[in-house]
Write a protein that holds these residues in place. Structure first.
Motif, PDB file in Angstrom:
ATOM      1  N   ALA A 232       0.808  -1.180  -0.217  1.00  0.00           N
ATOM      2  CA  ALA A 232       0.097   0.124   0.085  1.00  0.00           C
ATOM      3  C   ALA A 232       0.804   1.413   0.055  1.00  0.00           C
ATOM      4  N   LEU A 233       1.918   1.239   0.638  1.00  0.00           N
ATOM      5  CA  LEU A 233       2.725   2.435   0.749  1.00  0.00           C
ATOM      6  C   LEU A 233       3.730   2.520  -0.256  1.00  0.00           C
ATOM      7  N   LEU A 234       4.346   1.464  -0.870  1.00  0.00           N
ATOM      8  CA  LEU A 234       5.438   1.508  -1.881  1.00  0.00           C
ATOM      9  C   LEU A 234       5.229   1.115  -3.284  1.00  0.00           C
ATOM     10  N   CYS A 235       4.036   0.633  -3.609  1.00  0.00           N
ATOM     11  CA  CYS A 235       3.793   0.157  -5.049  1.00  0.00           C
ATOM     12  C   CYS A 235       4.102   1.450  -5.805  1.00  0.00           C
ATOM     13  N   HIS A 236       4.316   1.167  -7.235  1.00  0.00           N
ATOM     14  CA  HIS A 236       4.332   2.521  -7.752  1.00  0.00           C
ATOM     15  C   HIS A 236       3.426   2.560  -8.944  1.00  0.00           C
ATOM     16  N   SER A 237       2.210   1.766  -8.611  1.00  0.00           N
ATOM     17  CA  SER A 237       1.079   1.784  -9.403  1.00  0.00           C
ATOM     18  C   SER A 237       0.065   2.836  -8.745  1.00  0.00           C
ATOM     19  N   ASP A 238      -1.009   3.504  -9.410  1.00  0.00           N
ATOM     20  CA  ASP A 238      -1.761   4.162  -8.796  1.00  0.00           C
ATOM     21  C   ASP A 238      -2.892   3.513  -7.981  1.00  0.00           C
ATOM     22  N   VAL A 239      -3.550   3.955  -7.169  1.00  0.00           N
ATOM     23  CA  VAL A 239      -4.232   3.411  -6.222  1.00  0.00           C
ATOM     24  C   VAL A 239      -5.453   4.238  -6.280  1.00  0.00           C
ATOM     25  N   ALA A 240      -6.658   3.326  -6.077  1.00  0.00           N
ATOM     26  CA  ALA A 240      -8.113   4.091  -6.099  1.00  0.00           C
ATOM     27  C   ALA A 240      -8.751   3.945  -4.575  1.00  0.00           C
ATOM     28  N   ARG A 241      -9.251   5.143  -4.350  1.00  0.00           N
ATOM     29  CA  ARG A 241     -10.191   5.072  -2.889  1.00  0.00           C
ATOM     30  C   ARG A 241     -11.399   5.023  -3.171  1.00  0.00           C
ATOM     31  N   SER A 242     -12.099   4.427  -2.411  1.00  0.00           N
ATOM     32  CA  SER A 242     -13.656   4.553  -2.149  1.00  0.00           C
ATOM     33  C   SER A 242     -14.136   4.452  -0.916  1.00  0.00           C
ATOM     34  N   GLY A 243     -14.513   5.184  -0.210  1.00  0.00           N
ATOM     35  CA  GLY A 243     -14.783   5.454   1.223  1.00  0.00           C
ATOM     36  C   GLY A 243     -13.517   4.916   2.054  1.00  0.00           C
ATOM     37  N   SER A 244     -13.977   3.862   2.855  1.00  0.00           N
ATOM     38  CA  SER A 244     -13.083   3.336   3.597  1.00  0.00           C
ATOM     39  C   SER A 244     -11.928   2.094   3.157  1.00  0.00           C
ATOM     40  N   THR A 245     -12.200   1.854   1.656  1.00  0.00           N
ATOM     41  CA  THR A 245     -11.259   0.923   0.962  1.00  0.00           C
ATOM     42  C   THR A 245     -10.484   1.471   0.015  1.00  0.00           C
ATOM     43  N   LEU A 246      -9.140   0.642  -0.250  1.00  0.00           N
ATOM     44  CA  LEU A 246      -8.418   1.008  -1.244  1.00  0.00           C
ATOM     45  C   LEU A 246      -8.210   0.039  -2.245  1.00  0.00           C
ATOM     46  N   LEU A 247      -7.988   0.361  -3.403  1.00  0.00           N
ATOM     47  CA  LEU A 247      -7.954  -0.862  -4.451  1.00  0.00           C
ATOM     48  C   LEU A 247      -6.538  -0.617  -5.036  1.00  0.00           C
ATOM     49  N   ILE A 248      -5.858  -1.655  -4.974  1.00  0.00           N
ATOM     50  CA  ILE A 248      -4.449  -1.706  -5.681  1.00  0.00           C
ATOM     51  C   ILE A 248      -4.354  -2.611  -6.745  1.00  0.00           C
TER      52      ILE A 248
END
Length: 250
Positions: free
Chosen positions: A143-159
């Motif tokens: 979650a902290l270091l991956c170099h791809s974009d992340v997507a947030r929806s409320g209290s969830t994070l999609l990697i």
């Protein structure tokens, strides 16, 4: 890659014997040597380099090759949906390892492995694909270091479109801010620019947290109790209302 490193001048024969990729293992060996040379003199901080922190960096070097398995399962799944077994000549595939496919996962959240290669099976192994050059990965590391974009929806994070994290909103806010500051610290380090006190503090905090997470994971095979909950869902993109987790560097 320990067996590869100890093979000396017989590295090619070692790879043929164990159905491993010479080029991949050589890349990992060279990357490890570079980390040992460069990280202590990078100027990010004056603390001794922690093995757990280096393990976390190794995960990023192998990303986006990530496989996950659910509690109680032996096999892993990739983003493409392939069922995979850990190569039994890798350290993670040792019978005593909590990450080996012969040992069903005993934790309560999915287990992650970053891998260097996905190999086809042969007569010496069970059917299915094999994960080679594996590095156990704590969810927080990705979650902290991956170099791809992340997507947030409320209290969830999609990697990477398939790894979904669920956590408290306030924790997720802090994680995304720290992620942004780490990126800024990396950009400054690459440009050989001095780090601000805020970025230096962020780098130090991330080093300590990631090192602790990786050490615990490799020692037990489990993620932190009460830590990030992660759920693997193959092929899922951003849903309605999801946005990229860039945020502001507050």
């Amino acid at each position: 890659a320990a067996g590869f490193a100890s093979a000396g001048t017989q590295k090619s024969q070692y790879c043929r014997k164990h159905s491993l990729g010479y080029a991949t293992l050589k890349m990992v060996e060279n990357a490890a040597a570079q980390l040992e040379r460069e990280v202590p003199k990078s100027g990010v901080n004056n603390a001794l380099c922690d093995d757990g922190a280096l393990d976390a960096v190794a995960c990023v070097a192998l990303h986006p090759n990530v496989a996950a398995r659910d509690p109680g399962k032996g096999q892993y799944a990739s983003k493409q949906g392939a069922n995979c077994r850990v190569h039994n000549q890798s350290l993670a595939g040792d019978r005593e390892s909590p990450f080996a496919s012969c040992n069903p996962h005993e934790g309560n959240t999915p287990q992650l492995l970053c891998f260097g290669a996905l190999l086809e099976s042969d007569a010496a192994f069970r059917t299915g694909l094999k994960l080679a050059t594996n590095q156990p990965c704590a969810p927080l590391t990705l979650a902290l270091l991956c170099h791809s974009d992340v997507a947030r929806s409320g209290s969830t994070l999609l990697i990477d479109g398939w790894l979904r994290y669920a956590m408290d909103d306030s924790i997720l806010d802090k994680l995304l801010v720290l992620r942004l500051r780490l990126r800024a610290a990396l950009a400054a380090t690459v440009a050989r620019a001095p780090l601000s006190a805020r970025l230096r503090k962020a780098a130090d905090a991330a080093r300590d947290v990631l090192a602790a997470e990786q050490r615990r994971l490799i020692g037990t095979g489990r993620n932190s109790v009460g830590g990030t909950a992660i759920r693997a869902g193959r092929g899922r993109g951003r849903g309605k209302g999801e946005s990229r987790g860039r945020g502001r560097d507050g």
